[in-house]
Design a protein around this motif. Structure first.
Motif, PDB file in Angstrom:
ATOM      1  N   PRO A 133       7.112   6.785  14.900  1.00 22.64           N
ATOM      2  CA  PRO A 133       6.978   6.542  16.344  1.00 22.64           C
ATOM      3  C   PRO A 133       7.238   7.817  17.144  1.00 22.64           C
ATOM      4  O   PRO A 133       8.121   7.861  18.018  1.00 22.64           O
ATOM      5  N   THR A 134       6.479   8.857  16.842  1.00 21.52           N
ATOM      6  CA  THR A 134       6.688  10.147  17.511  1.00 21.52           C
ATOM      7  C   THR A 134       5.490  10.569  18.345  1.00 21.52           C
ATOM      8  O   THR A 134       5.472  11.666  18.889  1.00 21.52           O
ATOM      9  N   GLY A 135       4.481   9.719  18.423  1.00 20.73           N
ATOM     10  CA  GLY A 135       3.302  10.067  19.192  1.00 20.73           C
ATOM     11  C   GLY A 135       2.222   9.033  19.010  1.00 20.73           C
ATOM     12  O   GLY A 135       2.389   8.059  18.256  1.00 20.73           O
ATOM     13  N   PRO A 136       1.104   9.211  19.679  1.00 23.22           N
ATOM     14  CA  PRO A 136      -0.009   8.260  19.532  1.00 23.22           C
ATOM     15  C   PRO A 136      -0.596   8.328  18.132  1.00 23.22           C
ATOM     16  O   PRO A 136      -0.425   9.315  17.412  1.00 23.22           O
ATOM     17  N   LEU A 137      -1.288   7.278  17.744  1.00 24.59           N
ATOM     18  CA  LEU A 137      -1.917   7.240  16.429  1.00 24.59           C
ATOM     19  C   LEU A 137      -3.088   8.214  16.383  1.00 24.59           C
ATOM     20  O   LEU A 137      -3.877   8.294  17.322  1.00 24.59           O
ATOM     21  N   HIS A 138      -3.207   8.943  15.270  1.00 19.96           N
ATOM     22  CA  HIS A 138      -4.341   9.857  15.127  1.00 19.96           C
ATOM     23  C   HIS A 138      -5.392   9.235  14.229  1.00 19.96           C
ATOM     24  O   HIS A 138      -5.260   8.106  13.742  1.00 19.96           O
ATOM     25  N   VAL A 139      -6.464   9.974  13.995  1.00 19.52           N
ATOM     26  CA  VAL A 139      -7.609   9.407  13.286  1.00 19.52           C
ATOM     27  C   VAL A 139      -7.271   9.030  11.849  1.00 19.52           C
ATOM     28  O   VAL A 139      -7.853   8.097  11.287  1.00 19.52           O
ATOM     29  N   GLY A 140      -6.323   9.715  11.236  1.00 23.24           N
ATOM     30  CA  GLY A 140      -5.896   9.340   9.891  1.00 23.24           C
ATOM     31  C   GLY A 140      -5.243   7.966   9.887  1.00 23.24           C
ATOM     32  O   GLY A 140      -5.496   7.147   8.991  1.00 23.24           O
ATOM     33  N   HIS A 141      -4.409   7.703  10.895  1.00 23.52           N
ATOM     34  CA  HIS A 141      -3.815   6.376  11.029  1.00 23.52           C
ATOM     35  C   HIS A 141      -4.892   5.327  11.265  1.00 23.52           C
ATOM     36  O   HIS A 141      -4.755   4.170  10.844  1.00 23.52           O
ATOM     37  N   THR A 142      -5.952   5.731  11.951  1.00 21.64           N
ATOM     38  CA  THR A 142      -7.021   4.790  12.278  1.00 21.64           C
ATOM     39  C   THR A 142      -7.629   4.202  11.014  1.00 21.64           C
ATOM     40  O   THR A 142      -7.873   2.992  10.923  1.00 21.64           O
ATOM     41  N   ARG A 143      -7.859   5.041  10.026  1.00 23.42           N
ATOM     42  CA  ARG A 143      -8.461   4.532   8.790  1.00 23.42           C
ATOM     43  C   ARG A 143      -7.524   3.547   8.100  1.00 23.42           C
ATOM     44  O   ARG A 143      -7.955   2.491   7.628  1.00 23.42           O
ATOM     45  N   GLY A 144      -6.244   3.877   8.043  1.00 17.60           N
ATOM     46  CA  GLY A 144      -5.289   2.955   7.438  1.00 17.60           C
ATOM     47  C   GLY A 144      -5.179   1.653   8.202  1.00 17.60           C
ATOM     48  O   GLY A 144      -5.040   0.576   7.610  1.00 17.60           O
ATOM     49  N   ALA A 145      -5.254   1.744   9.529  1.00 15.63           N
ATOM     50  CA  ALA A 145      -5.173   0.543  10.363  1.00 15.63           C
ATOM     51  C   ALA A 145      -6.366  -0.368  10.131  1.00 15.63           C
ATOM     52  O   ALA A 145      -6.230  -1.584   9.972  1.00 15.63           O
ATOM     53  N   VAL A 146      -7.563   0.218  10.103  1.00 17.39           N
ATOM     54  CA  VAL A 146      -8.778  -0.562   9.888  1.00 17.39           C
ATOM     55  C   VAL A 146      -8.786  -1.166   8.493  1.00 17.39           C
ATOM     56  O   VAL A 146      -9.077  -2.358   8.312  1.00 17.39           O
ATOM     57  N   PHE A 147      -8.470  -0.346   7.497  1.00 18.36           N
ATOM     58  CA  PHE A 147      -8.462  -0.839   6.119  1.00 18.36           C
ATOM     59  C   PHE A 147      -7.466  -1.976   5.956  1.00 18.36           C
ATOM     60  O   PHE A 147      -7.785  -3.039   5.396  1.00 18.36           O
ATOM     61  N   GLY A 148      -6.235  -1.770   6.423  1.00 14.78           N
ATOM     62  CA  GLY A 148      -5.210  -2.792   6.270  1.00 14.78           C
ATOM     63  C   GLY A 148      -5.555  -4.077   6.989  1.00 14.78           C
ATOM     64  O   GLY A 148      -5.347  -5.184   6.476  1.00 14.78           O
ATOM     65  N   ALA A 150      -8.610  -5.179   7.867  1.00 12.13           N
ATOM     66  CA  ALA A 150      -9.735  -5.840   7.200  1.00 12.13           C
ATOM     67  C   ALA A 150      -9.282  -6.497   5.901  1.00 12.13           C
ATOM     68  O   ALA A 150      -9.729  -7.606   5.559  1.00 12.13           O
ATOM     69  N   LEU A 151      -8.399  -5.832   5.180  1.00 12.11           N
ATOM     70  CA  LEU A 151      -7.874  -6.405   3.939  1.00 12.11           C
ATOM     71  C   LEU A 151      -7.119  -7.690   4.229  1.00 12.11           C
ATOM     72  O   LEU A 151      -7.272  -8.695   3.519  1.00 12.11           O
ATOM     73  N   ALA A 152      -6.301  -7.685   5.280  1.00 14.62           N
ATOM     74  CA  ALA A 152      -5.556  -8.888   5.650  1.00 14.62           C
ATOM     75  C   ALA A 152      -6.510 -10.028   5.998  1.00 14.62           C
ATOM     76  O   ALA A 152      -6.310 -11.181   5.583  1.00 14.62           O
ATOM     77  N   SER A 153      -7.560  -9.738   6.740  1.00 12.48           N
ATOM     78  CA  SER A 153      -8.544 -10.767   7.099  1.00 12.48           C
ATOM     79  C   SER A 153      -9.287 -11.276   5.872  1.00 12.48           C
ATOM     80  O   SER A 153      -9.581 -12.465   5.749  1.00 12.48           O
ATOM     81  N   LEU A 154      -9.609 -10.368   4.970  1.00 13.53           N
ATOM     82  CA  LEU A 154     -10.289 -10.736   3.728  1.00 13.53           C
ATOM     83  C   LEU A 154      -9.425 -11.698   2.915  1.00 13.53           C
ATOM     84  O   LEU A 154      -9.913 -12.734   2.419  1.00 13.53           O
ATOM     85  N   LEU A 155      -8.149 -11.375   2.771  1.00 16.36           N
ATOM     86  CA  LEU A 155      -7.252 -12.221   1.987  1.00 16.36           C
ATOM     87  C   LEU A 155      -7.085 -13.589   2.636  1.00 16.36           C
ATOM     88  O   LEU A 155      -7.006 -14.616   1.955  1.00 16.36           O
ATOM     89  N   ASP A 156      -7.039 -13.611   3.946  1.00 19.72           N
ATOM     90  CA  ASP A 156      -6.988 -14.886   4.656  1.00 19.72           C
ATOM     91  C   ASP A 156      -8.253 -15.704   4.368  1.00 19.72           C
ATOM     92  O   ASP A 156      -8.196 -16.912   4.154  1.00 19.72           O
ATOM     93  N   PHE A 157      -9.396 -15.037   4.335  1.00 20.32           N
ATOM     94  CA  PHE A 157     -10.686 -15.697   4.125  1.00 20.32           C
ATOM     95  C   PHE A 157     -10.760 -16.353   2.749  1.00 20.32           C
ATOM     96  O   PHE A 157     -11.431 -17.378   2.578  1.00 20.32           O
ATOM     97  N   VAL A 158     -10.078 -15.766   1.772  1.00 22.00           N
ATOM     98  CA  VAL A 158     -10.139 -16.329   0.415  1.00 22.00           C
ATOM     99  C   VAL A 158      -8.885 -17.145   0.084  1.00 22.00           C
ATOM    100  O   VAL A 158      -8.595 -17.394  -1.084  1.00 22.00           O
ATOM    101  N   GLY A 159      -8.152 -17.551   1.123  1.00 21.89           N
ATOM    102  CA  GLY A 159      -7.142 -18.574   0.913  1.00 21.89           C
ATOM    103  C   GLY A 159      -5.697 -18.159   0.790  1.00 21.89           C
ATOM    104  O   GLY A 159      -4.849 -18.985   0.428  1.00 21.89           O
TER     105      GLY A 159
END
Length: 581
Positions: A133-148, A150-159
């Motif tokens: 928590p030392t600054g705004p999220l950068h583009v590297g964080h963006t990929r982890g945020a999107v991946f995580g 989407a993965l959470a939504s995927l797991l929800d979709f399969v039960g």
């Protein structure tokens, strides 16, 4: 409706019949019997390895099993042809009605088409982003945020029962650096000239934080030493940065269920409890580590430390949890944090880390294995770097210089939908090039445009039908005479739709949401290709002038494609569009 699971069940039932008739011996394990698409579509619709995997335990030749199995499978109305290939593989061609039924199933299920009970309601914790928590999220964080996400939504979709979690790294020295940096901005807000030394954060994003601090405390901290203001500014600055991070995540469409503070572990006895749990299992001891590889002996000062016997759980070396001066290592609170997760009765844990955490994987897995007695699996997904390009030139980023490209920079330029989809066009552990020009191009080479255009194209077809007085609501389309979908081109599109339930289960089993993005591109490509064939063969056009019944059957096929695209985009966190502008 998972057609692959349905045919696999038919194969298993047939094998059991062969057992009861004495063709196969009893006691065979059918777990490794698979039904999947053949490598070459010319070989059939599906293929099974049943004869190959059962030959050895049955003490029979694979072809002998396959030939009997083939004869029995063709007795079922769902199987048109069963052909033995090579040493004993079995290729199946299915009755067209099965593919037509897939279209109806998609229309009847809508966004639930392809949903699965595979997860059986098991509780899964997905931790992602977890940026300092030392600054705004950068583009590297963006990929982890999107991946995580989407993965959470995927797991929800399969039960699965999914919890999205963010670990706030607010317990380390970097938050003291943040506080000192904010103090400089606070002095600046009071009109003083300040200098940002190496090791501080000079980014402009702290200017409003310094001003807000001035508005709150006035000049109470001006000219005072750290002993007066460090703790208070640390709390103030961390809260301000987390507000900024939450806004960044919201702009990307990411919402967390839990924000867990590292600081809450200190002074609460929770670190001690976690280590006591390990100690009770004989996994904590006092010892001296071997010198790290690559260091000269004269550079190594052996010292006794408190160590975790992580090698008992698959790690390369044992890991220190307490320094010789009695303070905790960075690893200790991470152990305590995962102990807390285990204590919350999750059935599985997933951590999404940046590529720079690769060396942390084995030790963290060892810790969770030890804490849970091997009962709770931990999967760690590493996201590789994102390289930004614009006007053919690379974008550079440097967090300490305050000139890094932020998540908001990306989202503001291309929007959250494009950002999310493009971040999933490569497997998480492969580098990703993000070209601002290309991701906005309207071409087949731009996957997000190509998929969105397919959905919009179907919506356009439906509007055209309605303008021609042809009812094209889902209920009407589902009730259409789908036996009219009898051309090879139409059946091929239906076959691609039929892959969706199987694909999404595979993606959920492997924790790989990029598979969804890849599949959507292939499905969109099939739709566009089929649409273009209608230019030459008018019988393939979705709207057949003067023939409402034929039109509704063909539009049903297009609508099934749109249903799957909408569901897939929903998993990726992307909104499907009704028309392209």
């Amino acid at each position: 409706m998972n057609l692959f699971s349905e045919i696999r069940a038919l194969v298993i039932d047939t094998l059991e019949t062969m057992q009861s008739e004495g063709t196969l011996p009893q006691g065979l394990d059918f777990q490794n019997v698979a039904v999947e698409p053949p490598r070459d579509a010319l070989h059939g619709d599906m293929a099974t390895n049943a004869a190959m995997v059962l030959a050895k335990p049955a003490k029979m030749k694979p072809r002998d099993i396959a030939e009997v199995l083939a004869a029995k499978l063709t007795e079922d109305v769902r199987v048109d042809v069963a052909e033995v290939a090579g040493p004993g593989f079995l290729n199946l061609r299915l009755a067209p009605v099965l593919w037509q039924n897939v279209v109806k199933a998609a229309l009847d299920s809508h966004e639930n088409f392809g949903r699965s009970t595979m997860g059986a309601g098991k509780k899964v914790n997905v931790e992602y982003v977890s940026a300092n928590p030392t600054g705004p999220l950068h583009v590297g964080h963006t990929r982890g945020a999107v991946f995580g996400d989407a993965l959470a939504s995927l797991l929800d979709f399969v039960g699965f029962d999914v919890t999205r979690e963010y670990y706030i790294n607010d317990g380390g020295g970097q938050v003291d650096v943040l506080a000192r940096s904010v103090y400089l901005r606070y002095l600046e807000a009071h009109g003083q000239e300040v200098a940002f030394e190496d090791g501080t954060y000079p980014g402009d994003y702290l200017v409003p934080v310094g001003e807000a601090l001035k508005a709150k405390v006035g000049d109470a901290y001006v000219g005072k030493g750290e002993e007066v203001w460090l703790a208070e500014i640390r709390e103030f600055a961390t809260a301000a940065m987390m507000d900024l991070i939450r806004e960044d995540l919201k702009a990307l469409g990411v919402e967390m269920d839990v924000f867990f503070s590292e600081k809450s572990l200190y002074g609460s006895g929770r670190i001690e409890s976690a280590l006591k749990s390990l100690e009770s299992k004989g996994l904590i001891y006092e010892g001296v580590l071997e010198p790290p590889k690559g260091k000269k002996p004269e550079d190594w000062e052996p010292r006794e430390q408190t160590l975790f016997r992580s090698t008992d759980h698959g790690d390369d070396v044992d890991r220190p949890v307490k320094k010789s001066d009695g303070s905790w290592t960075y690893f200790a609170p991470d152990i305590a944090y995962h102990y807390d997760k285990v204590s919350r009765d999750f059935d599985a844990l997933i951590d999404v880390f940046g590529a720079d955490h690769g060396g942390y994987v084995k030790r963290m897995k060892a810790a969770v294995s030890a804490l849970s007695d091997g009962e709770v699996p931990l999967d760690i997904k590493l996201t590789q770097l994102v390289k930004l390009y614009k006007n053919g030139e690379p974008f550079k980023m440097s967090k300490r210089a305050g000139t890094f490209v932020t998540l908001r920079d990306v989202v503001d330029q291309v929007g959250p939908d494009v950002t999310r989809f493009v971040m999933l066009t490569r497997k998480n552990d492969a580098p990703l090039d993000f070209d601002f020009d290309k991701v906005l191009a309207q071409s087949k080479d731009n996957p997000v445009f190509y998929v969105q255009y397919a959905h919009a194209r179907v919506c356009s077809v439906i509007r055209k039908a309605e303008q021609a007085g042809i009812a094209a609501d889902d209920a009407t389309l589902s009730a259409a005479d789908l036996t009219q979908l009898d051309s090879e081109a139409e059946i091929n599109v239906a076959k691609k739709v039929a892959e969706w339930p199987r694909l999404v289960e595979i993606a959920g089993r492997t924790n790989e949401p990029h598979r969804v993005a890849f599949y959507l591109y292939e499905l969109a490509s099939d739709l566009h290709s089929h649409y273009k064939k209608g230019d030459d063969d008018h019988s393939l056009r979705f709207v057949q002038e003067g023939d409402a019944a034929a039109s509704q059957a063909k539009i049903a096929l297009a609508r099934a494609v749109a249903v799957v695209i909408s569901a897939g985009l929903g998993i990726l966190g992307v909104t499907p569009v009704q028309e392209m502008r």
